[in-house]
Design an enzyme around this catalytic site. Structure first.
Site, PDB file in Angstrom:
ATOM      1  N   TRP A 160       0.976  -1.192   0.036  1.00 13.48           N
ATOM      2  CA  TRP A 160       0.013   0.184   0.058  1.00 13.48           C
ATOM      3  C   TRP A 160       0.669   1.248  -0.130  1.00 13.48           C
ATOM      4  CZ3 TRP A 160      -1.416  -2.653   5.014  1.00 13.48           C
ATOM      5  CH2 TRP A 160      -1.976  -3.815   4.453  1.00 13.48           C
ATOM      6  N   HIS A 161       2.170   1.548  -0.352  1.00 13.73           N
ATOM      7  CA  HIS A 161       2.846   2.455  -0.256  1.00 13.73           C
ATOM      8  C   HIS A 161       3.693   2.768  -1.391  1.00 13.73           C
ATOM      9  CE1 HIS A 161       1.751   3.110   3.797  1.00 13.73           C
ATOM     10  NE2 HIS A 161       2.249   1.941   4.184  1.00 13.73           N
ATOM     11  N   PRO A 162       3.073   2.369  -2.675  1.00 12.15           N
ATOM     12  CA  PRO A 162       3.797   2.981  -3.777  1.00 12.15           C
ATOM     13  C   PRO A 162       4.278   4.212  -4.071  1.00 12.15           C
ATOM     14  CG  PRO A 162       1.260   2.702  -4.440  1.00 12.15           C
ATOM     15  CD  PRO A 162       1.580   2.130  -2.939  1.00 12.15           C
TER      16      PRO A 162
END
Length: 228
Positions: A160-162
């Site tokens: 969830w942290h691209p």
């Protein structure tokens, strides 16, 4: 609950900054929401999710998520066509760096996790790791670095942290998408288009991106307000 660790051998690499983050989830016996969490939240295949659910009928489950904080490997995003409604093509390229730094760091994190099972607390409750029935990996010595290399093919994902798809840099940088004022390069006239989210980060931060994104938004707002 999270933990940040450094896996480096100080005699080889003196960098003491955390390079791996752990997130732990504890599930009580017969946790009804386990299936939803594993499949919908963590994208487990139905087979491997079921193996955990089956174990949960008799045992509490401590799930440890082993996160690579500063990946060297770089993904790629391409447009699918001229229709703006088409989804982009995303190539994650996990563990693709030529020197194998990402995989060795990730495996060092796994090996440190295994050390937890030799602690007094863990041995007192007979804690053990679940070995999944992965056909491709079953004939590889377990646990070993070669086994984890095979294991990663089935459990790697983005958490969830691209970041970094619209990199901020100087206009002379061929990889730059936005300039230091967050304006998209190559677009002239007014109003200029700005990007203000995690995509402008040249390097992903060592941890969750939520707070850095707040700061990017605050800075962008200040720059917009200062524009005549």
């Amino acid at each position: 609950f999270p933990a940040f660790i450094n896996t480096n051998d100080a005699t080889i690499n003196p960098d003491s900054n955390p390079n791996v983050q752990w997130i732990f989830y504890l599930f009580d016996l017969k946790q009804f929401e386990l299936s939803e969490i594993l499949i919908n939240k963590y994208s487990f295949s139905a087979q491997y999710a079921q193996e955990i659910i089956d174990a949960n009928q008799n045992y509490k489950i401590l799930m440890a998520v082993n996160i690579l904080l500063n990946p060297v490997s770089r993904g790629l995003i391409r447009i699918s066509g001229t229709d703006p409604n088409l989804h982009p093509k995303i190539y994650t390229n996990y563990l693709s760096d030529a020197n194998g730094i990402d995989e060795s760091t990730l495996t060092a994190g796994v090996n440190k996790l295994q050390q937890l099972f030799s602690t007094t607390v863990m041995t007192s409750i007979s804690a053990s790791m679940i070995k999944f029935n992965i056909t491709e990996c079953n004939d590889i010595a377990y646990p070993s670095n070669a086994y984890w290399s095979c294991y990663y093919k089935y459990f790697m994902q983005n958490l969830w942290h691209p970041a970094g798809s619209c990199m901020m840099s100087k206009a002379t940088d061929p990889k730059a998408v936005v300039d230091p004022t967050l304006k998209v390069l190559g677009i002239s006239g007014a109003p200029r288009v700005r990007v203000a989210d995690a995509s402008i980060m040249p390097q992903v931060t060592s941890g969750n991106t939520q707070c850095p994104c707040y700061l990017i938004g605050e800075k962008a707002a200040a720059m917009v307000m200062a524009t005549p």
